[in-house]
Design an enzyme around this catalytic site. Sequence first.
Site, PDB file in Angstrom:
ATOM      1  N   GLY A  31      -1.208  -2.798  -9.970  1.00  0.00           N
ATOM      2  CA  GLY A  31       0.081  -2.193  -9.638  1.00  0.00           C
ATOM      3  C   GLY A  31       0.023  -0.687  -9.504  1.00  0.00           C
ATOM      4  N   GLY A  36      -4.217   3.455  -1.036  1.00  0.00           N
ATOM      5  CA  GLY A  36      -5.406   2.599  -1.148  1.00  0.00           C
ATOM      6  C   GLY A  36      -4.999   1.134  -1.227  1.00  0.00           C
ATOM      7  CG  HIS A  37      -2.929  -0.334  -4.689  1.00  0.00           C
ATOM      8  ND1 HIS A  37      -2.528   0.803  -5.361  1.00  0.00           N
ATOM      9  CD2 HIS A  37      -3.738  -1.002  -5.540  1.00  0.00           C
ATOM     10  CE1 HIS A  37      -3.075   0.828  -6.555  1.00  0.00           C
ATOM     11  NE2 HIS A  37      -3.821  -0.252  -6.697  1.00  0.00           N
ATOM     12  CD  GLN A  61      -9.392  -4.415 -15.414  1.00  0.00           C
ATOM     13  OE1 GLN A  61      -9.134  -5.532 -14.988  1.00  0.00           O
ATOM     14  NE2 GLN A  61      -9.615  -3.392 -14.600  1.00  0.00           N
ATOM     15  N   GLY A 147     -10.911  -2.655  -3.019  1.00  0.00           N
ATOM     16  CA  GLY A 147     -11.090  -1.286  -2.539  1.00  0.00           C
ATOM     17  C   GLY A 147     -12.507  -0.798  -2.809  1.00  0.00           C
ATOM     18  CE  LYS A 149     -10.193   4.578  -7.276  1.00  0.00           C
ATOM     19  NZ  LYS A 149     -10.633   4.327  -8.674  1.00  0.00           N
ATOM     20  CB  SER A 185      -7.494   6.766  -8.685  1.00  0.00           C
ATOM     21  OG  SER A 185      -7.382   6.296 -10.009  1.00  0.00           O
TER      22      SER A 185
HETATM   23  O1  PAF Z   1      -9.351  -2.857  -9.289  1.00  0.00           O
HETATM   24  C1  PAF Z   1      -8.408  -3.238 -10.021  1.00  0.00           C
HETATM   25  O2  PAF Z   1      -7.268  -2.843  -9.878  1.00  0.00           O
HETATM   26  C2  PAF Z   1      -8.690  -4.229 -11.142  1.00  0.00           C
HETATM   27  O3  PAF Z   1      -9.930  -3.988 -11.716  1.00  0.00           O
HETATM   28  C3  PAF Z   1      -8.551  -5.701 -10.700  1.00  0.00           C
HETATM   29  C4  PAF Z   1      -9.573  -6.060  -9.634  1.00  0.00           C
HETATM   30  C5  PAF Z   1      -7.158  -5.945 -10.176  1.00  0.00           C
HETATM   31  C6  PAF Z   1      -8.787  -6.627 -11.894  1.00  0.00           C
HETATM   32  O4  PAF Z   1      -7.878  -6.384 -12.909  1.00  0.00           O
END
Ligand code: PAF
Length: 281
Positions: A31, A36-37, A61, A147, A149, A185
Site C-alpha cells: 500500500g 512505482g505501484h 518481513q 517492481g 527497485k 519508495s
Molecule cells: O515489495 C513489497 O511491497 C512487498 O515486499 C511484497 C512483495 C508486497 C510482499 O509483502
Amino acid sequence: MQLIKSINSVKKQIRKAKKTGKSIGLVPTMGYFHEGHLSLIRKAVKECDVVVISIFVNPAQFGPGEDYLRYPRELSRDLHLAEEESVNIVFAPSAKSMYPNGYQAYVNVEKMSKVLCGISRPSHFRGVVSVVAKLFNIIEPDIAYFGGKDAQQAIIVDRMVKDLNMNVKLKVLPIIREKDGLAMSSRNTYLNKMDRKNAANLYKSLKGAKRLINSGTRDTNRIIHTMRKMIKSVPHAQIDYISVVDAKGLKPVKRLKGKILIALAVYFGKTRLIDNIIVRL
Ligand code: PAF
C-alpha cells in the site's frame, strides 16, 4: 471495484472469474501507492482481464526494531487511486487472517536470502516469499507484477516460483524515479528535507558506476570504491552495502561479465534506502 478483506470471499470471486476463462493479474503491495505501484497496476490492467491488488503490510518481513508499526498506511487514498486505474479487486486482509494463532508455515529460499539485504535483514526474505506464496495460493494469478527497485526480492521470488513449480508468470518492471533520480519508495516519506535532497546521490553513484563500465572498467573493486566515495560525500549517508553480483544467482563477481546487478543499501538516519541498476556485458 471491490474491496475484499476476507480470504474466502476473494477466493470465491477469483474462482468465478476463472470459470469464465478470465486471466488474473496480481500486483502484491504493502500500500501507500506511488508512481512505482501505479506503473505495475497500469501494466496489469493492460494485460489481464481481472486485476487484483493486494494491500498488506506483512509483519513477517519486518525484523525486530524495524518500521512495521510506522510503515505508512493510507487505505482510502490507495482505494481511490486503484479505482481510477480500473482495478477490479483490492484484497486487503488482516494480519490475523493471514497469520492466525498457531501459524507456522514459512517458505525459505536459502542461499539468496542471506546476501545483500539479507545480511542486515536476516528474516526479511523468508517473510517476503512466505507471504507471496500465500498470495499466489489465494489469488492464483496468471501473471504477478513486481517492481525492479526490489531486485533481490524479484530474483528470490522467481527462484521460489521455479523451485516450487508454481503456475505463475512473473513480470518485473523498471524502477520509477523522482525527477532527481531517487527511486520511488514509500519509505522516502521518512526523510527530512536535507536527507531527501542528499539521497539523490544514490542514483548518481549508480550512474557513475555505469559511466565507468561504459568507459571500459570491468574491475568490481574499482566500481565499488568509486560509488562508496560518491555516497560518502554527503552527510548522514551510512552505507549498509554496495555489491556487484550476477543477476541470477546473486553471487559476487570480481570482473564484470554477463548480466550484472549493482545494488546498494544506504541509511540516512534510521531510514534505509535501496537502489540498483542491471547491466549487460
Ligand atoms: O515489495 C513489497 O511491497 C512487498 O515486499 C511484497 C512483495 C508486497 C510482499 O509483502
